[in-house]
Design an enzyme around this catalytic site. Structure first.
Site, mmCIF file in Angstrom:
data_model
loop_
_atom_site.group_PDB
_atom_site.id
_atom_site.type_symbol
_atom_site.label_atom_id
_atom_site.label_comp_id
_atom_site.label_asym_id
_atom_site.label_seq_id
_atom_site.Cartn_x
_atom_site.Cartn_y
_atom_site.Cartn_z
ATOM 1 N N LYS A 87 8.859 8.624 -7.864
ATOM 2 C CA LYS A 87 8.910 7.091 -7.848
ATOM 3 C C LYS A 87 10.535 6.678 -8.355
ATOM 4 O O LYS A 87 10.437 6.864 -9.637
ATOM 5 C CB LYS A 87 7.856 6.284 -8.383
ATOM 6 C CG LYS A 87 7.927 5.062 -8.647
ATOM 7 C CD LYS A 87 7.445 4.233 -7.518
ATOM 8 C CE LYS A 87 7.725 2.603 -7.381
ATOM 9 N NZ LYS A 87 7.112 1.952 -6.345
ATOM 10 N N GLY B 4 0.750 -1.278 0.092
ATOM 11 C CA GLY B 4 0.193 0.198 0.071
ATOM 12 C C GLY B 4 0.782 1.373 -0.109
ATOM 13 O O GLY B 4 0.391 2.264 0.426
ATOM 14 N N LYS B 5 2.068 1.192 -0.492
ATOM 15 C CA LYS B 5 2.856 2.243 -0.566
ATOM 16 C C LYS B 5 2.281 3.461 -1.309
ATOM 17 O O LYS B 5 2.311 4.563 -0.988
ATOM 18 C CB LYS B 5 4.314 2.063 -1.118
ATOM 19 C CG LYS B 5 5.107 1.207 -0.211
ATOM 20 C CD LYS B 5 6.577 0.985 -0.600
ATOM 21 C CE LYS B 5 6.527 0.409 -2.013
ATOM 22 N NZ LYS B 5 6.003 -1.046 -1.920
ATOM 23 N N ASP C 79 3.373 2.871 -11.261
ATOM 24 C CA ASP C 79 3.221 3.693 -10.118
ATOM 25 C C ASP C 79 3.442 5.373 -10.364
ATOM 26 O O ASP C 79 2.652 6.253 -10.008
ATOM 27 C CB ASP C 79 4.007 3.611 -8.757
ATOM 28 C CG ASP C 79 3.500 2.386 -8.205
ATOM 29 O OD1 ASP C 79 2.549 1.661 -8.459
ATOM 30 O OD2 ASP C 79 4.316 1.766 -7.096
HETATM 31 N N1 LIG Z 1 -6.580 0.692 2.144
HETATM 32 C C1 LIG Z 1 -6.729 0.303 0.757
HETATM 33 N N2 LIG Z 1 -7.922 0.133 0.234
HETATM 34 C C2 LIG Z 1 -8.297 -0.448 -0.902
HETATM 35 N N3 LIG Z 1 -7.506 -0.762 -1.681
HETATM 36 C C3 LIG Z 1 -6.099 -0.771 -1.382
HETATM 37 C C4 LIG Z 1 -5.837 -0.081 -0.049
HETATM 38 N N4 LIG Z 1 -4.352 -0.130 0.001
HETATM 39 C C5 LIG Z 1 -3.948 -0.626 -1.151
HETATM 40 N N5 LIG Z 1 -4.785 -1.066 -1.955
HETATM 41 C C6 LIG Z 1 -4.813 -1.408 -3.258
HETATM 42 O O1 LIG Z 1 -4.117 -2.783 -3.355
HETATM 43 C C7 LIG Z 1 -3.109 -2.701 -4.266
HETATM 44 C C8 LIG Z 1 -1.797 -2.747 -3.744
HETATM 45 O O2 LIG Z 1 -1.456 -1.461 -3.104
HETATM 46 P P1 LIG Z 1 -0.504 -0.195 -3.788
HETATM 47 O O3 LIG Z 1 -0.200 -0.141 -5.237
HETATM 48 O O4 LIG Z 1 -0.302 0.976 -3.169
HETATM 49 O O5 LIG Z 1 0.850 -1.184 -3.108
HETATM 50 P P2 LIG Z 1 2.523 -0.911 -3.159
HETATM 51 O O6 LIG Z 1 3.074 -0.942 -1.841
HETATM 52 O O7 LIG Z 1 2.638 0.426 -3.632
HETATM 53 O O8 LIG Z 1 2.997 -1.857 -4.246
HETATM 54 P P3 LIG Z 1 4.398 -1.751 -5.113
HETATM 55 O O9 LIG Z 1 5.316 -2.385 -4.363
HETATM 56 O O10 LIG Z 1 3.951 -2.506 -6.377
HETATM 57 O O11 LIG Z 1 4.805 -0.322 -5.254
HETATM 58 C C9 LIG Z 1 -3.619 -1.408 -5.222
HETATM 59 O O12 LIG Z 1 -4.517 -2.019 -6.371
HETATM 60 C C10 LIG Z 1 -4.135 -0.492 -4.308
HETATM 61 O O13 LIG Z 1 -5.164 0.214 -4.935
HETATM 62 MG MG LIG Z 2 3.319 1.268 -5.432
#
Ligand SMILES: Nc1ncnc2c1ncn2[C@@H]1O[C@H](COP(=O)(O)OP(=O)(O)OP(=O)(O)O)[C@@H](O)[C@H]1O
Ligand SMILES: [Mg+2]
Length: 201
Positions: free
Chosen positions: A37, A14-15, A48
């Site tokens: 990013k 969820g970053k 992203d």
């Molecule tokens: N609190 C939340 N409620 C609903 N959907 C969420 C929530 N947190 C994350 N998501 C969804 O879960 C997925 C993964 O989240 P996100 O892309 O933010 O992770 P990340 O850590 O940025 O991943 P990466 O390592 O690929 O950069 C995305 O589709 C995002 O929209």
């Molecule tokens: Mg991400």
């Protein structure tokens, strides 16, 4: 404060979601915020960097938001190796400096977790250190998060990175551990849990 680095306990934790959440929060407080990013890996379309640029309606060129792009969806070190490319860290630092001139504060989204290799000898925690930014750790809400979060905080401290706090993401109300995880993490690490974000779907 010139910026913060949003890292996480893992990929997909969820970053990006938390980066958008924080940027919108800063804006509501009247702060002009830019995002970065530094390295993206995998398909260019809707990655992203583009997502952040579009969602936050940022005018900054994509080359500043995302100075290093790699083709294969792997950690940067193996992705660059496979592409026979050398990651130019200077590009990241100069893009950050340029964004700093354009905005009051910058939120930098990391790549995976803190031990993810950028080169053979340089990982995400080193990048956070060299950008001189404090870190916010995005962690899952449910079972398993105590271990991952404490390990992440420990690794950041070992790299002399200031840990501002933890954002716990994805509370569902269905996992019993969600009720106690934040308190345990705060108590054992001494790092505050800044936000608890619900799973929004
Ligand atoms: N609190 C939340 N409620 C609903 N959907 C969420 C929530 N947190 C994350 N998501 C969804 O879960 C997925 C993964 O989240 P996100 O892309 O933010 O992770 P990340 O850590 O940025 O991943 P990466 O390592 O690929 O950069 C995305 O589709 C995002 O929209
Ligand atoms: Mg991400």
């Amino acid at each position: 404060m010139s910026g913060i680095f949003v890292t996480g306990t893992d990929t997909g934790v969820g970053k990006t979601y938390a980066t958008i959440y924080l940027a919108e929060k800063f804006r509501r407080d009247g702060i002009d915020v830019g995002v970065m990013k530094p390295i993206s890996t995998g398909p260019d379309k809707d990655n992203d960097a583009w997502l952040l640029k579009k969602k936050l309606k940022l005018d900054d060129p994509i080359e500043l938001i995302n100075p290093v792009r790699l083709k294969y969806p792997l950690a940067p070190y193996p992705a660059a190796k496979l592409e026979k490319k050398k990651i130019d860290l200077k590009k990241i630092f100069s893009a950050y400096k340029e964004l700093e001139k354009r905005h009051q504060t910058i939120i930098v989204e990391g790549i995976g977790g803190v031990a993810v290799p950028i080169t053979e000898k340089y990982c995400v925690a080193d990048l956070i250190h060299d950008l001189g930014l404090p870190a916010v750790v995005v962690a899952r809400a449910g079972l398993g998060t105590i271990n991952h979060t404490l390990l992440t905080i420990g690794a950041l401290i070992d790299c002399h990175v200031e840990v501002m706090g933890v954002i716990m993401n994805g509370f569902t109300g269905k996992d019993r551990s969600e009720k106690t995880n934040a308190e345990v993490i705060e108590k054992l690490s001494g790092v505050p849990v800044l936000e608890k974000l619900k799973w929004a779907r």
